[in-house]
Write a protein that holds these residues in place. Structure first.
Motif, PDB file in Angstrom:
ATOM      1  N   THR A  97       0.835  -1.197   0.000  1.00 49.63           N
ATOM      2  CA  THR A  97       0.000   0.000   0.000  1.00 49.63           C
ATOM      3  C   THR A  97       0.872   1.248   0.000  1.00 49.63           C
ATOM      4  O   THR A  97       1.859   1.325   0.746  1.00 49.63           O
ATOM      5  N   CYS A  98       0.499   2.214  -0.814  1.00 55.62           N
ATOM      6  CA  CYS A  98       1.184   3.514  -0.827  1.00 55.62           C
ATOM      7  C   CYS A  98       0.690   4.333   0.361  1.00 55.62           C
ATOM      8  O   CYS A  98      -0.530   4.535   0.513  1.00 55.62           O
ATOM      9  N   PRO A  99       1.576   4.821   1.213  1.00 48.89           N
ATOM     10  CA  PRO A  99       1.117   5.576   2.392  1.00 48.89           C
ATOM     11  C   PRO A  99       0.541   6.951   2.054  1.00 48.89           C
ATOM     12  O   PRO A  99      -0.153   7.525   2.888  1.00 48.89           O
ATOM     13  N   LEU A 100       0.795   7.483   0.860  1.00 47.55           N
ATOM     14  CA  LEU A 100       0.270   8.796   0.494  1.00 47.55           C
ATOM     15  C   LEU A 100      -1.139   8.713  -0.076  1.00 47.55           C
ATOM     16  O   LEU A 100      -2.013   9.500   0.283  1.00 47.55           O
ATOM     17  N   SER A 101      -1.354   7.767  -0.983  1.00 46.61           N
ATOM     18  CA  SER A 101      -2.663   7.634  -1.628  1.00 46.61           C
ATOM     19  C   SER A 101      -3.522   6.540  -1.025  1.00 46.61           C
ATOM     20  O   SER A 101      -4.716   6.466  -1.345  1.00 46.61           O
ATOM     21  N   HIS A 102      -2.925   5.683  -0.179  1.00 44.71           N
ATOM     22  CA  HIS A 102      -3.642   4.539   0.439  1.00 44.71           C
ATOM     23  C   HIS A 102      -4.213   3.613  -0.633  1.00 44.71           C
ATOM     24  O   HIS A 102      -5.257   2.983  -0.434  1.00 44.71           O
ATOM     25  N   LYS A 103      -3.496   3.550  -1.762  1.00 46.00           N
ATOM     26  CA  LYS A 103      -3.879   2.657  -2.843  1.00 46.00           C
ATOM     27  C   LYS A 103      -2.813   1.576  -2.994  1.00 46.00           C
ATOM     28  O   LYS A 103      -1.689   1.738  -2.514  1.00 46.00           O
ATOM     29  N   PRO A 104      -3.153   0.448  -3.651  1.00 47.96           N
ATOM     30  CA  PRO A 104      -2.139  -0.600  -3.840  1.00 47.96           C
ATOM     31  C   PRO A 104      -0.933  -0.084  -4.619  1.00 47.96           C
ATOM     32  O   PRO A 104      -1.067   0.743  -5.531  1.00 47.96           O
ATOM     33  N   LEU A 105       0.222  -0.563  -4.246  1.00 44.16           N
ATOM     34  CA  LEU A 105       1.446  -0.181  -4.944  1.00 44.16           C
ATOM     35  C   LEU A 105       1.443  -0.788  -6.344  1.00 44.16           C
ATOM     36  O   LEU A 105       1.333  -2.003  -6.512  1.00 44.16           O
ATOM     37  N   THR A 106       1.565   0.064  -7.336  1.00 46.45           N
ATOM     38  CA  THR A 106       1.636  -0.379  -8.717  1.00 46.45           C
ATOM     39  C   THR A 106       2.777   0.367  -9.398  1.00 46.45           C
ATOM     40  O   THR A 106       3.055   1.531  -9.104  1.00 46.45           O
ATOM     41  N   SER A 136      14.920   8.326   0.622  1.00 49.76           N
ATOM     42  CA  SER A 136      16.252   8.055   1.162  1.00 49.76           C
ATOM     43  C   SER A 136      16.250   7.075   2.328  1.00 49.76           C
ATOM     44  O   SER A 136      17.309   6.581   2.704  1.00 49.76           O
ATOM     45  N   VAL A 137      15.096   6.793   2.923  1.00 44.17           N
ATOM     46  CA  VAL A 137      15.047   5.841   4.034  1.00 44.17           C
ATOM     47  C   VAL A 137      14.430   4.515   3.624  1.00 44.17           C
ATOM     48  O   VAL A 137      14.158   3.665   4.485  1.00 44.17           O
ATOM     49  N   GLY A 138      14.192   4.292   2.324  1.00 45.72           N
ATOM     50  CA  GLY A 138      13.733   2.996   1.844  1.00 45.72           C
ATOM     51  C   GLY A 138      12.237   2.807   1.816  1.00 45.72           C
ATOM     52  O   GLY A 138      11.781   1.670   1.591  1.00 45.72           O
ATOM     53  N   ASN A 139      11.436   3.854   2.039  1.00 49.48           N
ATOM     54  CA  ASN A 139       9.984   3.710   1.966  1.00 49.48           C
ATOM     55  C   ASN A 139       9.528   3.680   0.515  1.00 49.48           C
ATOM     56  O   ASN A 139      10.158   4.277  -0.359  1.00 49.48           O
ATOM     57  N   LEU A 140       8.401   3.002   0.265  1.00 43.53           N
ATOM     58  CA  LEU A 140       7.885   2.817  -1.083  1.00 43.53           C
ATOM     59  C   LEU A 140       6.646   3.676  -1.302  1.00 43.53           C
ATOM     60  O   LEU A 140       5.797   3.797  -0.418  1.00 43.53           O
ATOM     61  N   TYR A 141       6.557   4.278  -2.509  1.00 46.35           N
ATOM     62  CA  TYR A 141       5.412   5.119  -2.868  1.00 46.35           C
ATOM     63  C   TYR A 141       5.081   4.889  -4.334  1.00 46.35           C
ATOM     64  O   TYR A 141       5.944   4.527  -5.139  1.00 46.35           O
ATOM     65  N   ASN A 142       3.827   5.135  -4.681  1.00 48.12           N
ATOM     66  CA  ASN A 142       3.460   5.213  -6.089  1.00 48.12           C
ATOM     67  C   ASN A 142       4.008   6.511  -6.659  1.00 48.12           C
ATOM     68  O   ASN A 142       3.913   7.571  -6.034  1.00 48.12           O
ATOM     69  N   LYS A 143       4.566   6.444  -7.843  1.00 44.36           N
ATOM     70  CA  LYS A 143       5.164   7.635  -8.434  1.00 44.36           C
ATOM     71  C   LYS A 143       4.118   8.704  -8.714  1.00 44.36           C
ATOM     72  O   LYS A 143       4.393   9.908  -8.554  1.00 44.36           O
ATOM     73  N   ASP A 144       2.928   8.297  -9.121  1.00 44.78           N
ATOM     74  CA  ASP A 144       1.900   9.300  -9.396  1.00 44.78           C
ATOM     75  C   ASP A 144       1.492  10.029  -8.122  1.00 44.78           C
ATOM     76  O   ASP A 144       1.146  11.230  -8.168  1.00 44.78           O
ATOM     77  N   ALA A 145       1.542   9.356  -6.966  1.00 45.01           N
ATOM     78  CA  ALA A 145       1.219  10.035  -5.710  1.00 45.01           C
ATOM     79  C   ALA A 145       2.278  11.083  -5.365  1.00 45.01           C
ATOM     80  O   ALA A 145       1.959  12.171  -4.874  1.00 45.01           O
ATOM     81  N   ILE A 146       3.544  10.764  -5.631  1.00 43.82           N
ATOM     82  CA  ILE A 146       4.617  11.738  -5.397  1.00 43.82           C
ATOM     83  C   ILE A 146       4.442  12.942  -6.322  1.00 43.82           C
ATOM     84  O   ILE A 146       4.626  14.098  -5.916  1.00 43.82           O
ATOM     85  N   LEU A 147       4.095  12.677  -7.591  1.00 40.85           N
ATOM     86  CA  LEU A 147       3.906  13.776  -8.534  1.00 40.85           C
ATOM     87  C   LEU A 147       2.747  14.679  -8.108  1.00 40.85           C
ATOM     88  O   LEU A 147       2.836  15.909  -8.191  1.00 40.85           O
ATOM     89  N   LYS A 148       1.659  14.098  -7.630  1.00 42.25           N
ATOM     90  CA  LYS A 148       0.534  14.903  -7.164  1.00 42.25           C
ATOM     91  C   LYS A 148       0.910  15.716  -5.926  1.00 42.25           C
ATOM     92  O   LYS A 148       0.464  16.859  -5.769  1.00 42.25           O
ATOM     93  N   GLU A 172      -4.297  21.367  -2.077  1.00 40.20           N
ATOM     94  CA  GLU A 172      -4.759  19.990  -2.020  1.00 40.20           C
ATOM     95  C   GLU A 172      -4.671  19.368  -3.403  1.00 40.20           C
ATOM     96  O   GLU A 172      -4.806  20.041  -4.418  1.00 40.20           O
ATOM     97  N   ALA A 173      -4.428  18.059  -3.437  1.00 34.78           N
ATOM     98  CA  ALA A 173      -4.385  17.320  -4.695  1.00 34.78           C
ATOM     99  C   ALA A 173      -5.333  16.130  -4.586  1.00 34.78           C
ATOM    100  O   ALA A 173      -5.410  15.467  -3.546  1.00 34.78           O
ATOM    101  N   GLU A 174      -6.016  15.864  -5.663  1.00 37.19           N
ATOM    102  CA  GLU A 174      -6.987  14.776  -5.663  1.00 37.19           C
ATOM    103  C   GLU A 174      -6.277  13.429  -5.721  1.00 37.19           C
ATOM    104  O   GLU A 174      -5.306  13.259  -6.455  1.00 37.19           O
ATOM    105  N   GLY A 175      -6.749  12.477  -4.918  1.00 41.96           N
ATOM    106  CA  GLY A 175      -6.215  11.127  -4.944  1.00 41.96           C
ATOM    107  C   GLY A 175      -5.182  10.837  -3.875  1.00 41.96           C
ATOM    108  O   GLY A 175      -4.740   9.691  -3.755  1.00 41.96           O
ATOM    109  N   GLY A 214       2.149 -12.082  -6.536  1.00 38.45           N
ATOM    110  CA  GLY A 214       2.987 -11.392  -5.573  1.00 38.45           C
ATOM    111  C   GLY A 214       2.245 -10.385  -4.750  1.00 38.45           C
ATOM    112  O   GLY A 214       1.022 -10.452  -4.619  1.00 38.45           O
ATOM    113  N   PRO A 215       2.976  -9.443  -4.194  1.00 39.41           N
ATOM    114  CA  PRO A 215       2.377  -8.534  -3.231  1.00 39.41           C
ATOM    115  C   PRO A 215       1.553  -7.423  -3.846  1.00 39.41           C
ATOM    116  O   PRO A 215       0.977  -6.629  -3.133  1.00 39.41           O
ATOM    117  N   THR A 216       1.479  -7.312  -5.149  1.00 36.37           N
ATOM    118  CA  THR A 216       0.715  -6.227  -5.747  1.00 36.37           C
ATOM    119  C   THR A 216       0.052  -6.727  -7.016  1.00 36.37           C
ATOM    120  O   THR A 216       0.240  -7.863  -7.437  1.00 36.37           O
TER     121      THR A 216
END
Length: 327
Positions: free
Chosen positions: A41-50, A57-69, A76-79, A113-115
């Motif tokens: 799960t992406c901690p920013l969007s609370h959606k499955p990691l895809t 820098s600390v090894g956490n995983l995010y969806n790239k589109d969530a970082i871009l938003k 505020e950004a939608e999603g 797998g996990p996603t």
């Protein structure tokens, strides 16, 4: 207190039992569940990691589109969560795309797998060397700057300095564990980030925005200071060189010619000083070539004549009373 149909509570019933510390198995189970959640799960969007997936820098995983938003201007950004919640999660580690690295997973669609991908099919992430499925049960790492993901066991056993997928060179400091659980790994990643920041680099080993401008500004300041120092030194030299001829004329001595080693380290200042002194010497040489001025000499009595003229010179003769005016 009896025979009334009531009951007498015992001390065991009155005193509440103290909370027990969780056992080792409970701690491990809670940690595994937490790892499972962050691996899926992406901690920013609370959606499955895809894919595409990025890591900070600390090894956490995010969806790239969530970082871009999150990086888009606006409150505020939608999603994704609110800006304040995202800032609390990222803790200032992500200020641009240079602060994250896009991860390149080896996908095994047959295993699952996990996603999942956009079509709902489960895709598995595996280590291209050991073929182990990457996830909470396997400690995984990725390399900077290429972003290829391996199991830690593969990197430890191979002991190389080039990526096993793309032959991109890397150092031991640039082996980043994914979702580290050990405190030593977390402290190492924090120290690495601080070291890169001091060098003007980001997590992806790219130059931080504004580092060139700061460097140019620093150089500009140093050049301005050097220019001011050179001009001040040139002014001092010029004033001293202008004072020396006047003092030499008063004392009857000649102006000393500048030597080759004037002691001035700045080349521009030394050249300017030599030019000023050369002009002064040229003026003196012209005066000598012109010779004495007859008009000026006529005003004074020559030092060689012992007997003054009848009327004297301009400076020594006085006013004489006519003979007829005397009584």
């Amino acid at each position: 207190m009896g025979n009334d149909g009531g009951s007498i509570p015992t001390r065991r019933e009155l005193v509440r039992e103290a909370a027990r510390n969780p056992s080792t198995s409970q701690i491990k189970e809670a940690q595994r569940e937490q790892q499972e959640h962050f691996w899926t799960t992406c901690p920013l969007s609370h959606k499955p990691l895809t894919r595409p997936i990025v890591s900070d820098s600390v090894g956490n995983l995010y969806n790239k589109d969530a970082i871009l938003k999150f990086l888009l201007p606006g409150e505020e950004a939608e999603g994704i969560s609110s800006k304040a919640d995202c800032e609390a999660i990222l803790c200032g580690r992500v200020k641009g795309l240079r602060d994250v690295v896009e991860l390149k997973f080896e996908v095994d669609t047959e295993r699952g797998g996990p996603t999942s991908d956009m079509k709902g099919r489960r895709e598995g992430w595996i280590c291209p060397i050991t073929a182990k499925q990457l996830g909470p049960s396997v400690k995984s790492v990725y390399l900077v700057p290429c972003g290829h993901v391996f199991s830690e066991e593969a990197i430890r056993e191979m002991k190389g300095d080039q990526c096993l997928q793309c032959n991109e060179p890397y150092t031991e400091d640039n082996v980043i564990p994914i979702l580290p659980t050990k405190e030593a790994d977390k402290q190492r990643l924090i120290a690495r980030s601080q070291k890169l920041a001091e060098q003007g680099l980001t997590h992806s080993l790219k130059k931080a925005p504004g580092s060139k401008k700061r460097k140019k500004h620093a150089n500009g300041e140093s050049s301005e200071v050097a220019a001011e120092g050179s001009s001040a030194q040139a002014t001092t030299t010029m004033s001293s060189s202008a004072t020396q001829p006047a003092a030499a004329n008063r004392s009857g001595t000649s102006t000393p010619t500048p030597s080759g080693s004037s002691g001035i380290k700045n080349a521009a200042t030394a050249m300017l000083t030599a030019r000023v002194l050369e002009e002064e010497n040229e003026k003196k040489r012209r005066r000598k070539m012109m010779g004495p001025n007859e008009n000026l000499e006529s005003l004074f009595t020559k030092s060689g004549s012992k007997e003054p003229t009848k009327d004297g010179d301009f400076m020594s003769r006085g006013y004489s009373i006519p003979a007829g005016a005397r009584r």
